[in-house]
Design a protein around this motif. Structure first.
Motif, PDB file in Angstrom:
ATOM      1  N   THR A  95      -3.634   4.367  -9.216  1.00 47.54           N
ATOM      2  CA  THR A  95      -3.834   4.757  -7.819  1.00 47.54           C
ATOM      3  C   THR A  95      -3.574   6.244  -7.627  1.00 47.54           C
ATOM      4  N   GLN A  96      -2.823   6.840  -8.537  1.00 50.04           N
ATOM      5  CA  GLN A  96      -2.532   8.276  -8.479  1.00 50.04           C
ATOM      6  C   GLN A  96      -3.535   9.084  -9.314  1.00 50.04           C
ATOM      7  N   GLN A  97      -4.615   8.426  -9.731  1.00 49.05           N
ATOM      8  CA  GLN A  97      -5.645   9.080 -10.550  1.00 49.05           C
ATOM      9  C   GLN A  97      -5.084   9.585 -11.879  1.00 49.05           C
ATOM     10  N   ARG A  98      -4.145   8.842 -12.452  1.00 45.98           N
ATOM     11  CA  ARG A  98      -3.505   9.237 -13.707  1.00 45.98           C
ATOM     12  C   ARG A  98      -3.827   8.219 -14.807  1.00 45.98           C
ATOM     13  N   ALA A  99      -5.119   7.985 -15.006  1.00 49.55           N
ATOM     14  CA  ALA A  99      -5.556   6.997 -15.991  1.00 49.55           C
ATOM     15  C   ALA A  99      -5.110   7.362 -17.402  1.00 49.55           C
ATOM     16  N   GLY A 155       0.773  -1.236   0.000  1.00 53.90           N
ATOM     17  CA  GLY A 155       0.000   0.000   0.000  1.00 53.90           C
ATOM     18  C   GLY A 155       0.802   1.282   0.000  1.00 53.90           C
ATOM     19  N   ASP A 156       2.107   1.199  -0.176  1.00 50.30           N
ATOM     20  CA  ASP A 156       2.939   2.394  -0.224  1.00 50.30           C
ATOM     21  C   ASP A 156       3.121   2.806  -1.684  1.00 50.30           C
ATOM     22  N   SER A 157       2.063   3.352  -2.267  1.00 51.46           N
ATOM     23  CA  SER A 157       2.106   3.721  -3.686  1.00 51.46           C
ATOM     24  C   SER A 157       3.118   4.812  -3.962  1.00 51.46           C
ATOM     25  N   ARG A 158       3.213   5.784  -3.071  1.00 47.80           N
ATOM     26  CA  ARG A 158       4.170   6.874  -3.281  1.00 47.80           C
ATOM     27  C   ARG A 158       5.602   6.338  -3.275  1.00 47.80           C
ATOM     28  N   GLY A 159       5.944   5.522  -2.278  1.00 48.03           N
ATOM     29  CA  GLY A 159       7.284   4.947  -2.208  1.00 48.03           C
ATOM     30  C   GLY A 159       7.581   4.049  -3.387  1.00 48.03           C
ATOM     31  N   ALA A 160       6.579   3.262  -3.803  1.00 52.34           N
ATOM     32  CA  ALA A 160       6.759   2.380  -4.956  1.00 52.34           C
ATOM     33  C   ALA A 160       6.998   3.187  -6.227  1.00 52.34           C
ATOM     34  N   ALA A 161       6.266   4.287  -6.388  1.00 54.47           N
ATOM     35  CA  ALA A 161       6.430   5.120  -7.581  1.00 54.47           C
ATOM     36  C   ALA A 161       7.829   5.743  -7.611  1.00 54.47           C
TER      37      ALA A 161
END
Length: 168
Positions: free
Chosen positions: A132-136, A99-105
């Motif tokens: 997950t970042q709303q960047r479809a 669930g660490d989307s920011r760290g994964a990115a």
């Protein structure tokens, strides 16, 4: 024929290419599938302790760990071996799963610079991170480019991903 047969053949190939970390990861997967996880953990822990300065041995052991233990071990290895693409790839995926989307990115961006080949293994994760970042729209652009450069089954998988994102 069977996982056991696949394991037997993979071990023979690994003897020919003993430094192929990705091949060894495949052997680990087969071993997991046939119920050798605990034995494998013991073996890789021993190898890791005997080769404390080997990023590959440390990675192979840590990759057999699951859950938060695996995540924390990969984080520690990232500090010790900051230029190891296998460790960074695994850490990126583990952060995403936890669930660490920011760290994964952030890690995926670093991995793309360090080793584009290793980053390509996380193509699906990259698409999911963008979502997950709303960047479809960005995800669709990447998929569109990938569709134009792929063939066969890979193209079909991308088409399914494309339709799923468009539907969302």
């Amino acid at each position: 024929v069977s996982n056991a047969e696949a394991l037997r053949i993979s071990r023979k190939v690994l003897k020919i290419h003993p430094d192929d970390v990705m091949l060894e990861r495949s052997v680990q997967d087969f071993r997991d599938d046939i119920g050798e996880h605990e034995l494998m953990l013991t073996e890789y822990a021993q190898r890791a302790s005997q080769h404390a300065d080997s990023s590959s041995e440390q990675y192979l052991y840590a990759s057999s760990l699951s859950g938060s233990e695996g995540l924390q071990t990969m984080k520690a290895l990232r500090q010790k071996f900051p230029q190891d693409a296998n460790i960074l790839r695994s850490l990126t995926w583990r952060k995403f799963v936890h669930g660490d989307s920011r760290g994964a990115a952030q890690d995926l961006q670093q991995l793309s610079t360090l080793s584009p080949e290793n980053a390509s293994y996380l193509f699906d994760t990259q698409i999911k991170l963008l979502l997950t970042q709303q960047r479809a729209v960005d995800a669709l652009k990447i998929l569109d480019a990938a569709m134009n450069n792929s063939k066969g089954l890979e193209r079909a998988v991308h088409a399914l991903e494309f339709s799923e994102i468009a539907r969302q």
